[in-house]
Scaffold this motif. Structure first.
Motif, mmCIF file in Angstrom:
data_model
loop_
_atom_site.group_PDB
_atom_site.id
_atom_site.type_symbol
_atom_site.label_atom_id
_atom_site.label_comp_id
_atom_site.label_asym_id
_atom_site.label_seq_id
_atom_site.Cartn_x
_atom_site.Cartn_y
_atom_site.Cartn_z
ATOM 1 N N GLU A 129 0.837 -1.209 0.000
ATOM 2 C CA GLU A 129 0.000 0.000 0.000
ATOM 3 C C GLU A 129 0.867 1.253 0.000
ATOM 4 O O GLU A 129 0.535 2.253 -0.659
ATOM 5 C CB GLU A 129 -0.934 -0.018 1.206
ATOM 6 N N TYR A 130 1.971 1.218 0.742
ATOM 7 C CA TYR A 130 2.910 2.341 0.732
ATOM 8 C C TYR A 130 3.430 2.581 -0.686
ATOM 9 O O TYR A 130 3.493 3.724 -1.154
ATOM 10 C CB TYR A 130 4.071 2.053 1.687
ATOM 11 N N TRP A 131 3.779 1.512 -1.389
ATOM 12 C CA TRP A 131 4.282 1.661 -2.757
ATOM 13 C C TRP A 131 3.209 2.196 -3.689
ATOM 14 O O TRP A 131 3.475 3.036 -4.551
ATOM 15 C CB TRP A 131 4.808 0.312 -3.255
ATOM 16 N N ARG A 132 1.977 1.720 -3.535
ATOM 17 C CA ARG A 132 0.904 2.209 -4.395
ATOM 18 C C ARG A 132 0.704 3.717 -4.258
ATOM 19 O O ARG A 132 0.415 4.400 -5.238
ATOM 20 C CB ARG A 132 -0.404 1.483 -4.065
ATOM 21 N N TRP A 133 0.881 4.225 -3.022
ATOM 22 C CA TRP A 133 0.664 5.657 -2.796
ATOM 23 C C TRP A 133 1.890 6.491 -3.128
ATOM 24 O O TRP A 133 1.767 7.686 -3.395
ATOM 25 C CB TRP A 133 0.251 5.902 -1.341
ATOM 26 N N ASP A 144 6.132 -7.992 -10.016
ATOM 27 C CA ASP A 144 5.991 -7.546 -11.404
ATOM 28 C C ASP A 144 6.539 -6.139 -11.608
ATOM 29 O O ASP A 144 6.856 -5.749 -12.735
ATOM 30 C CB ASP A 144 4.515 -7.553 -11.810
ATOM 31 N N GLY A 145 6.623 -5.372 -10.488
ATOM 32 C CA GLY A 145 7.067 -3.987 -10.570
ATOM 33 C C GLY A 145 8.487 -3.804 -10.098
ATOM 34 O O GLY A 145 9.435 -4.310 -10.731
ATOM 35 N N PRO A 146 8.687 -3.116 -8.974
ATOM 36 C CA PRO A 146 10.042 -2.738 -8.568
ATOM 37 C C PRO A 146 10.954 -3.912 -8.231
ATOM 38 O O PRO A 146 12.174 -3.782 -8.321
ATOM 39 C CB PRO A 146 9.812 -1.846 -7.341
#
Length: 717
Positions: free
Chosen positions: A390-394, A482-484
């Protein structure tokens, strides 16, 4: 004779004598229902409404889990209690008490104006001021009786060991200072009470001032109890007591609060609840040094939990991400640095596991208690992964996610290897410590998980919320892979594992009877624990409920047996152990409800989510806009007003985070592809919501919504 099997009420059969026994004390009558506290990070002073701390109460000055002052009693001419005209906290760290005298020898009633000002910052500070309203000179004996027991906070909750023979006193002969020192088994503590006006004499541990006051004459003394050097909040308030009370002194915590998101609404209850949340989270903020790095994260709650927790800290950080990422980042980094590295039976530590709580008192430092840190939490590890996502999404903070890669993989390994104790694909818990917790989900009281008929299940237990968290955590970690984290093979594996868990969970935990619902868990024999609980709301939040079953779950949560009118009860009134005053057996917990509200929105049940949100905000109005840790489960239509749980923490971090989570739910605001996307459903009772300085993707946004329309736009920070 058959062996006694462990249960949450007796998790280590045969070792019961080593465990803490007896009821932990509730709020004692000595402090009264109007008790007051001033606090700053890990330090608080708890007193009655006159500012006094009677000996033998749970009150006192506590710093980092050690009670430095256990008695603090003011008297005039040998008589107390003083009469309270009015007492109030000014800020969370400061308070004012306006008093007068009763009928005492040599002084008719109301002869003196007595004012006590206090704050907690770089120590405990108090100013006692007197003014005489007599028309002739009067003699006054002002006495401050000080008590010091150096009790560990765990003892304050149960029973305090008598350390009096081990406390060394070296009071200043001129009455300018009292000094108490204690040392045992490598643990040491000191309390000094410093006086700006030396006392006329010291009697035992009492400071006594002999005064003669002329008509209208004012007199005051400043008292200071320093805190141990090098510990506590990094930026405490400092200054003259009057400047602090009147907010003329620089208060770093106010600067921190001002930098957070700001909300305005047509509904005063919502606006004030969010403002109170911001102030309470500032009060509970811990600025700590963990393995050489300074971090900021929310402590759990006053008075018992002003420390680093796993579950509480992570959920509070999740709830408040909409207001800014600082607490979430601090929680992630701080808990990662204390992540488990080895197997330790006494502390329930396992590699990759996120801790339950950290303590600093004597019992922990000398090894009597396992809290340095203690790892008896079966859900904090999953919640850490959920918060990381959630931290990454924001924020799209790829660097922090990559920095925490090894911690994330260790957490995943704990879930699959240590969390799943028997290889059946579910995370279970059972303590190995003689001091360990029996229940290690959020319902962590001994009877927090029970069958419908009142039986306590045998361990290990796989509670339903743990499985929902695992499902969500694996899908979220797949997104990060899939991302970082750039690991597509890991992403594929995690999605497959989540899909398998989804199918098995919905086969094994679903109960068709009584309208259809999810068992609160599986016991040590894999029997469904068939009580209806608020944990079903957590399942909606995690997304593990199939859409075709969501309606049945919502119907259960909103039934008269579960919805009290102020929120969803922890346990249905249908169940045998239901108790409107039971900690996890029928009370209403705001944070528990906030997760259910977010889950209801996820599945499209906006009217039900708004009904709960409005009920909680109306309850907050009755508590000065501050939601307590828990409320009693009495039906609203019968009592008409909300009733707090008798020993609820207040302020408490995940209760303070609840209004922010409710706002997010009403706005249904989510970060998507570098934008903030809204799907608002604002009830008419709320009207317009305007939020400024909402932080996402390293930028500030302004958000506005009314009814089912709204927008988010970039704005100046």
């Amino acid at each position: 004779m058959a062996a006694v099997r462990p249960t949450p009420a007796d998790p280590t059969p045969g070792l019961l004598a080593a465990r803490e026994s007896g009821d932990q004390r509730a709020m004692p009558p000595e402090l009264g229902t109007n008790s007051m506290a001033v606090l700053s990070g890990p330090t608080f002073m708890y007193s009655d409404s006159t500012g006094d701390v009677p000996p033998g109460s749970i009150g006192g000055l506590v710093h980092l889990d050690t009670r430095l002052v256990s008695g603090w009693m003011l008297s005039v001419n040998g008589t107390r209690p003083l009469l309270v005209l009015r007492s109030e906290t000014i800020d969370h760290y400061s308070a004012q008490y306006v008093l007068t005298n009763p009928d005492v020898p040599g002084l008719p009633p109301d002869s003196l104006g007595i004012r006590r000002l206090r704050y907690v910052g770089d120590g405990f500070h108090e100013r006692v001021g007197l003014v005489s309203f007599r028309t002739e000179p009067v003699r006054v004996e002002l006495r401050l009786a000080v008590g010091v027991d150096f009790a560990d906070l765990f003892e304050v909750k149960s029973g305090v060991r008598d350390r009096s023979s081990e406390i060394i006193r070296s009071h200043a002969p001129d009455g300018s200072e009292l000094c108490f020192r204690y040392a045992r088994n490598g643990f040491s503590a000191e309390t000094r009470v410093c006086c700006s006006q030396p006392a006329s004499r010291v009697e035992g541990d009492d400071l006594v001032w002999e005064l003669t006051l002329t008509p209208r004459e004012e007199w005051q003394v400043d008292l200071h109890v320093p805190l141990p050097p090098g510990m506590g909040v990094v930026e405490p308030v400092r200054g003259d007591i009057s400047d602090v009370i009147h907010r003329r002194a620089d208060a770093p915590v106010r600067r921190w609060s001002v930098a957070r998101a700001v909300l305005r609404s047509d509904n005063r209850a919502l606006q004030e609840a969010v403002r109170q949340s911001r102030d309470d989270l500032a009060a509970l903020r811990l600025d700590l040094e963990v393995k050489g790095e300074r971090i900021m994260l929310p402590g759990a709650g006053l008075p018992w939990f002003l420390s680093v927790f796993g579950r509480d800290t992570l959920i509070a950080a999740y709830q408040t991400l909409v207001a800014g990422p600082a607490l979430a980042k601090g929680a992630l980094l701080g808990l990662a640095r204390l992540q488990g590295n080895e197997c330790d039976d006494f502390t329930d530590e396992e590699p990759g596991k996120i801790l339950h709580e950290v303590r600093s008192g004597e019992l922990t430092r000398t090894g009597v208690k396992p809290y340095g840190p203690y790892y008896g939490s079966a859900d904090a590890t999953q919640l850490w992964l959920i918060l990381l996502s959630e931290y990454w999404r924001w924020t799209r903070d790829d660097q922090t996610v990559r920095f925490l890669r090894d911690n994330a993989l260790a957490a995943l390994n704990w879930i699959d290897r240590y969390g799943d104790r028997d290889g059946d694909g579910y995370v279970e818990y059972a303590t190995r410590s003689p001091e360990g917790l029996g229940n290690q989900c959020w319902r962590d009281s001994p009877d927090g998980v029970s069958f419908a008929d009142g039986r306590i299940p045998v361990l290990p237990i796989a509670s339903c919320d743990l499985q929902g968290y695992v499902y969500d955590a694996k899908l979220r970690l797949a997104e990060l892979a899939d991302g970082p984290l750039a690991d597509p093979e890991l992403a594929r594996r995690l999605r497959a594992e989540a899909a398998d868990l989804y199918d098995r969970f919905n086969r094994d935990f679903w109960i068709e009877g009584r309208g259809g619902f999810y068992a609160v868990g599986l016991d040590g024999d894999k029997n469904p624990i068939d009580s209806k609980t608020s944990n079903m709301g957590h399942l909606l939040w995690s997304g593990i409920v199939p859409p075709e079953r969501a309606e049945a779950v919502v119907r259960q949560l909103m039934s008269e047996d579960m919805f009290s009118g102020w929120g969803i009860r922890t346990l249905s009134r249908e169940e045998r152990l239901y108790n409107a005053l039971g900690y996890h057996r029928g009370t209403v917990w705001p944070h528990d409800n906030s997760l259910a509200v977010l889950g209801l929105v996820r599945y499209g049940y906006r009217a039900e989510a708004n009904r709960i949100s409005l009920a909680l905000l109306e309850a907050a109005e009755q508590f000065g806009h501050r939601l307590p840790e828990a409320m009693s489960g009495f039906p609203r239509e019968r009592l008409l007003f909300a009733v707090p749980y008798p020993t609820a923490c207040s302020p408490q971090a995940w209760a303070a985070g609840t209004p922010l989570a409710l706002v997010r739910a009403m706005l249904d605001v989510n970060p998507v592809d570098g934008r903030l996307v809204l799907d608002p459903d604002i009830p008419p009772e709320i009207g317009r919501i305007v939020a400024e300085r909402v932080r996402a993707f390293g930028r500030c946004w302004a958000v506005e919504a009314v009814g089912r329309t709204g927008y988010a736009r970039l704005a100046e920070c």
